[in-house]
Each structure stands twice: as structure tokens, then as C-alpha cells.
Design a protein around this motif. Structure first.
Motif, mmCIF file in Angstrom:
data_model
loop_
_atom_site.group_PDB
_atom_site.id
_atom_site.type_symbol
_atom_site.label_atom_id
_atom_site.label_comp_id
_atom_site.label_asym_id
_atom_site.label_seq_id
_atom_site.Cartn_x
_atom_site.Cartn_y
_atom_site.Cartn_z
ATOM 1 N N ALA A 126 0.759 -0.952 -0.037
ATOM 2 C CA ALA A 126 -0.080 0.187 -0.139
ATOM 3 C C ALA A 126 0.827 1.003 -0.260
ATOM 4 O O ALA A 126 0.397 2.018 -0.532
ATOM 5 N N GLU A 127 2.039 1.704 1.305
ATOM 6 C CA GLU A 127 2.937 2.940 0.950
ATOM 7 C C GLU A 127 3.422 3.033 -0.530
ATOM 8 O O GLU A 127 3.591 4.133 -0.847
ATOM 9 N N LEU A 128 3.954 1.459 -1.373
ATOM 10 C CA LEU A 128 4.740 2.232 -2.842
ATOM 11 C C LEU A 128 3.614 2.541 -3.604
ATOM 12 O O LEU A 128 4.098 2.653 -4.350
ATOM 13 N N GLY A 129 1.818 1.487 -3.197
ATOM 14 C CA GLY A 129 1.030 2.056 -4.505
ATOM 15 C C GLY A 129 1.064 3.847 -4.240
ATOM 16 O O GLY A 129 0.828 4.231 -4.732
ATOM 17 N N ALA A 130 0.491 4.346 -3.281
ATOM 18 C CA ALA A 130 1.024 5.645 -2.307
ATOM 19 C C ALA A 130 1.751 6.565 -3.074
ATOM 20 O O ALA A 130 2.041 6.943 -3.895
ATOM 21 N N LEU A 131 3.171 6.108 -3.134
ATOM 22 C CA LEU A 131 3.947 6.541 -3.738
ATOM 23 C C LEU A 131 3.800 6.558 -5.639
ATOM 24 O O LEU A 131 4.628 7.787 -5.929
ATOM 25 N N ALA A 132 3.558 5.248 -6.170
ATOM 26 C CA ALA A 132 3.563 5.118 -7.282
ATOM 27 C C ALA A 132 2.024 6.113 -8.034
ATOM 28 O O ALA A 132 2.805 6.770 -8.988
ATOM 29 N N GLU A 133 1.361 6.450 -7.214
ATOM 30 C CA GLU A 133 0.668 7.521 -7.606
ATOM 31 C C GLU A 133 0.919 8.990 -7.844
ATOM 32 O O GLU A 133 0.480 9.284 -8.724
ATOM 33 N N VAL A 134 2.152 9.251 -7.531
ATOM 34 C CA VAL A 134 2.336 10.301 -7.380
ATOM 35 C C VAL A 134 3.327 10.358 -8.501
ATOM 36 O O VAL A 134 3.636 11.217 -9.325
ATOM 37 N N LEU A 135 3.669 9.647 -8.456
ATOM 38 C CA LEU A 135 5.391 9.300 -9.755
ATOM 39 C C LEU A 135 4.441 9.206 -10.778
ATOM 40 O O LEU A 135 5.016 9.373 -11.470
ATOM 41 N N LEU A 136 3.641 8.863 -11.016
ATOM 42 C CA LEU A 136 2.633 8.646 -13.061
ATOM 43 C C LEU A 136 2.628 9.829 -12.382
ATOM 44 O O LEU A 136 2.100 10.110 -14.219
ATOM 45 N N ALA A 137 2.410 10.720 -12.118
ATOM 46 C CA ALA A 137 1.699 12.182 -12.994
ATOM 47 C C ALA A 137 3.189 13.228 -13.100
ATOM 48 O O ALA A 137 3.415 14.342 -13.767
ATOM 49 N N HIS A 138 4.329 12.538 -13.186
ATOM 50 C CA HIS A 138 5.790 12.994 -13.403
ATOM 51 C C HIS A 138 6.113 11.793 -14.026
ATOM 52 O O HIS A 138 7.196 11.723 -13.746
ATOM 53 N N PRO A 139 6.495 12.225 -15.428
ATOM 54 C CA PRO A 139 6.674 11.340 -16.223
ATOM 55 C C PRO A 139 8.206 11.093 -16.783
ATOM 56 O O PRO A 139 8.548 9.983 -16.608
ATOM 57 N N GLN A 140 8.681 12.565 -15.736
ATOM 58 C CA GLN A 140 10.210 12.481 -15.709
ATOM 59 C C GLN A 140 10.810 11.923 -15.079
ATOM 60 O O GLN A 140 12.239 11.892 -15.076
ATOM 61 N N VAL A 141 10.690 10.927 -14.059
ATOM 62 C CA VAL A 141 10.930 10.377 -12.939
ATOM 63 C C VAL A 141 11.437 8.699 -12.953
ATOM 64 O O VAL A 141 10.373 8.359 -13.130
ATOM 65 N N LEU A 142 12.902 8.756 -13.191
ATOM 66 C CA LEU A 142 13.132 7.048 -13.016
ATOM 67 C C LEU A 142 13.376 7.243 -11.299
ATOM 68 O O LEU A 142 13.350 7.987 -10.158
ATOM 69 N N VAL A 143 12.884 5.934 -11.163
ATOM 70 C CA VAL A 143 13.352 4.891 -10.128
ATOM 71 C C VAL A 143 13.732 3.958 -9.931
ATOM 72 O O VAL A 143 14.234 2.728 -10.743
ATOM 73 N N LEU A 144 14.560 4.507 -8.847
ATOM 74 C CA LEU A 144 15.739 3.254 -8.478
ATOM 75 C C LEU A 144 15.798 2.441 -6.777
ATOM 76 O O LEU A 144 16.046 2.827 -6.879
ATOM 77 N N SER A 145 14.760 0.988 -7.438
ATOM 78 C CA SER A 145 14.603 0.539 -6.543
ATOM 79 C C SER A 145 15.667 -0.372 -6.105
ATOM 80 O O SER A 145 15.722 -1.984 -6.548
ATOM 81 N N ASP A 146 16.476 -0.434 -5.302
ATOM 82 C CA ASP A 146 17.451 -1.238 -4.271
ATOM 83 C C ASP A 146 17.020 -2.151 -2.739
ATOM 84 O O ASP A 146 16.275 -1.747 -2.412
ATOM 85 N N ASP A 147 17.036 -3.266 -3.766
ATOM 86 C CA ASP A 147 15.982 -4.754 -3.194
ATOM 87 C C ASP A 147 16.923 -5.248 -2.603
ATOM 88 O O ASP A 147 16.569 -6.644 -2.777
ATOM 89 N N ILE A 148 18.828 -4.742 -2.481
ATOM 90 C CA ILE A 148 19.361 -6.343 -1.984
ATOM 91 C C ILE A 148 18.793 -6.647 -0.220
ATOM 92 O O ILE A 148 19.741 -7.959 -0.592
ATOM 93 N N TYR A 149 18.546 -5.627 0.047
ATOM 94 C CA TYR A 149 17.777 -7.305 1.605
ATOM 95 C C TYR A 149 16.463 -7.594 1.543
ATOM 96 O O TYR A 149 16.086 -7.780 2.383
#
Length: 406
Positions: A189-212
Motif C-alpha cells: 500500500a505504501e509503494l502504491g501511494a508513492l506510485a500514484e505521485v510518480l505517475l503524474a511526473h513522467p520525467q522521474v525514474l525510480v531506482l529500487s534497491d532491493d538488496i535486502y
């Protein structure tokens, strides 16, 4: 006529700082060399040996003569295994051609930023953050926009804070879950809420560091941004590796997947930088990703037990306060109650850096100050040590705190 200084450094390098973690590790090594006994809680690596079948795969690769250069982006067999891992564990549909294997996760991050940042481009980094993020951004010519995420927010970025941080110059958002240094884990749910913001800003790339990724406790589930919001898949780099999950830090293998244009650019950069990763390490990583996975569950169980022990003991130390982390193998403890106190050696503690210096000098315990991760007064403790050493360290920290005076 102006004469160029032959010792002049690249201005981006001059502005970057050495890793705070490695600075502490260097101090530990120096004290041990001088004969002092030090318990180190600063290194971010599992204390377990690499699983037997993985080590044997490395030995077999040497004996089979797999000691030559590989493709820049990694062996095809390993890239196929990486693609299969993302599909099996993260629900992503990945073509092996859209993967890259590098010399550790840090190189994956560096290559992505170096390939995309121009001077003045902004990268949003929630704090507390892994110490290397801001300096990698700096070295790549970008500008770090730090967003403070304190204990009241669970050390996590909110949609409102993300929205406020985005500008026309924003190029990337870096998310690390579970987090180094706090152990915070973003829910679906928290990632989904951040995603809603990002969808409105198509110039922003996302780096998801999942090493842990595999170090999440209490039965909680892991989620990653491209899985939660597939519409962001064409501008998300999902980074992972074998270092933490398989106790392979020294093998130096990281990997990632993202849009083809980005992977191609990262491969181009790596080709002029290091070329492909160590061939032996790649064969070992292939065995890790395709072989038995029971090691992951066993190590997670051990780390959860250590977490519980460490947090309980830290909260027994006067002036310390530690929330229960959800993942990774770090405790991020507030030392606010120690600030202003005087140590038995007569040192007044003015900052969290003073606290960790005094802990090392007077108690023989090494930790890293939280301000190096963007938030003080805290200390980061890595509980990737055997139970006996952790109990000794905890007892020393408690005794140190009890001996402080006003």
C-alpha cells in the motif's frame, strides 16, 4: 598564463566524501593492529560462510577453465537466471536481454546514475539513506535532494513529502526497502501511494534497491515498485544481488533489470569501465540463483532472533532508544539521551559521531554514527555477528551508558 595544478582532482570527486562505514572499519583495523580488542558492529555483511554448493561451483568453474572474459553485461546463462529470479520471486516479466550483471550492486547503481544524470539533475533520496547514495549522485554530476523521514514516519517516505520534493529537474527517486540503515520496509500500500505521485511526473525514474529483499521478518511480505505498479515498469530500475541473501559480499556480483534503453546505456558504460564481472563469481552466482534456497530461510531465522536480542538489550541501556526494525540486519538506535553527557575519560558527547568515537575508544565497540546516514542523533548497529559477540557488545554499550555523568 595560468598553470594547471598537476594534483588537481575532478571537482565532483573533491566534493564527495569517503564512506563513513569504511572510515570506522579502518579505525577498527588500526586499533586491532595495535593490540586492542574491538567488537565491530559496523560492517554490513552476513557473518555466515557462502553456502557450500555455491563455493563448489566457483571451484568447479576454475577447474573447468572458465577464467576468461565474459560478455560485458554478464554470462547469458546468468542473465537468464536473473530474469527467472525476478519472475519467480517478484512477479516481473523480464527478458534476459533487459538485465545486466555488474561488479556488485554499487556498480549497478553507479552505472545507472552515470548513464542518465547531467549536471544539476536532481535525485530524491529519503533519509536515513545508505551512505553511498549522495556521493554517487555527486560523482555523477547530479544534486541530491534529501527528504527527512524520521521515526514518526517509520523512517519512510510519504506521498506528500515525495510530491513536495519533485521539481522539473528531478531525474530519479531512490528507494531502498528493506532499508540500510533503519531496516524499514515499505508495504504494498505504501509503494502504491508513492506510485500514484510518480505517475503524474513522467520525467522521474525510480531506482529500487532491493538488496535486502530476503531479510524481512515476522512473516511480512516483500514488494517492489515495478511489481506494485506495472505502469512504472518502463522507468524503473530494479536492483538486487547475491551479497546479502547468499553471504557472497566478497564475490562482487550485483544485477538489475529495467527498460531496454537504460540497460543498453549501462552496458555501454560498463564496457568502458570494468567490462564483465569476474567469470568465477558469475558461475558461483548462477549456482546461487538456480540451486537450493534453504540457506535463505535459515539465515533469516537467525537474523530475526539476533534482532530481537539486540533491540531488547539496546533499550536497556540508559539514554538509548531503538524501534524494532522490520528487515535487513541493522538496528538504528536513538542516542539522543546521551548527548551532553560526559564519558569516564572526560569527553563531552556533543553529537552522535562523538558517541560512536567514545564507544570505540572507551568501550571497544564499533558502530557508525547516524548523521552519516542523514539523520542524527542515532547510531547504526549491524547485528551480523554471533550471539556471544552481540551479547558482549550489548553489555559493553550498556555499561558505557551507565557510566556517563552529567
Amino acid at each position: 598564463m595560468t598553470t594547471q595544478n598537476p594534483r588537481a582532482l575532478n571537482r565532483f570527486l573533491e566534493a564527495a566524501r569517503p564512506s563513513a562505514t569504511y572510515r570506522v572499519m579502518d579505525r577498527v583495523a588500526a586499533r586491532r593492529a595495535a593490540g586492542a580488542k574491538v567488537i565491530s558492529l559496523c560492517a554490513g555483511e552476513p557473518d555466515f560462510d557462502t553456502p557450500d554448493h555455491v563455493r563448489e561451483a566457483g571451484i568447479a568453474a576454475i577447474r573447468a577453465g572458465h577464467t576468461r572474459y565474459t560478455q560485458v553485461a554478464g554470462l547469458r546463462a546468468l542473465r537468464e537466471a536473473v530474469a527467472a529470479k525476478f519472475e519467480r520471486e517478484n512477479g516481473l516479466t523480464v527478458d534476459w536481454r533487459d538485465t545486466v550483471v555488474a561488479n556488485g550492486g554499487k556498480q549497478v547503481i553507479f552505472n545507472a546514475l552515470a548513464a542518465t544524470l547531467n549536471e544539476g539533475d536532481e535525485v530524491i533520496v529519503p533519509a536515513p539513506y545508505w551512505v553511498s547514495y549522495p556521493d554517487i549522485v555527486q560523482l555523477c554530476g547530479g544534486r541530491t535532494v534529501v527528504v527527512a523521514c524520521d521515526a514518526d514516519s517509520g523512517f519512510k517516505l510519504s506521498p506528500e513529502a515525495l510530491q513536495a520534493a519533485i521539481t522539473p529537474r528531478t531525474r530519479w527517486l531512490i528507494l531502498n526497502s528493506p532499508s540500510n540503515p533503519t531496516g524499514a520496509v515499505y508495504s504494498r500500500a505504501e509503494l502504491g501511494a508513492l506510485a500514484e505521485v510518480l505517475l503524474a511526473h513522467p520525467q522521474v525514474l525510480v531506482l529500487s534497491d532491493d538488496i535486502y529483499e530476503h531479510l524481512i521478518f515476522d512473516g511480512a511480505a516483500f514488494h517492489t515498485m515495478a511489481q506494485v505498479e506495472p505502469r512504472l515498469g518502463d522507468r524503473t530500475l530494479t536492483m538486487n544481488g547475491v551479497s546479502k541473501a547468499y553471504a557472497m559480499t566478497g564475490w562482487r556480483i550485483g544485477f538489475g533489470t529495467g527498460p531496454g534503453w537504460l540497460i543498453e546505456a549501462m552496458e555501454k558504460l560498463q564496457g568502458q569501465q570494468t567490462s564483465g564481472p569476474c567469470s568465477i563469481s558469475q558461475h558461483a552466482a548462477l549456482a546461487a540463483l538456480t540451486g537450493p534456497r534453504d540457506f535463505i530461510q535459515r539465515s533469516r531465522t537467525v537474523f530475526q532472533s539476533r534482532r530481537d536480542t539486540m533491540v531488547e538489550m539496546l533499550n536497556q541501556a540508559p539514554g538509548m532508544r531503538c524501534e524494532v526494525p522490520q528487515g535487513a540486519f541493522y538496528a538504528f538506535a536513538s542516542c539522543e539521551g546521551l548527548i551532553g553527557k560526559i564519558t569516564p575519560a572526560g569527553m563531552r558527547l556533543e553529537s552522535d559521531e562523538d558517541v560512536v568515537n567514545a564507544l570505540l575508544d572507551e568501550a571497544g565497540v564499533a558502530a557508525v554514527h547516524g548523521s552519516a546516514f542523514g539523520l542524527g542523533p542515532y547510531i547504526r548497529i549491524a547485528y551480523a555477528l554471533d550471539d556471544h559477540s552481540l551479547k558482549q557488545a550489548s553489555a559493553a554499550i550498556r555499561a558505557f551508558c551507565q557510566a556517563l555523568s552529567d
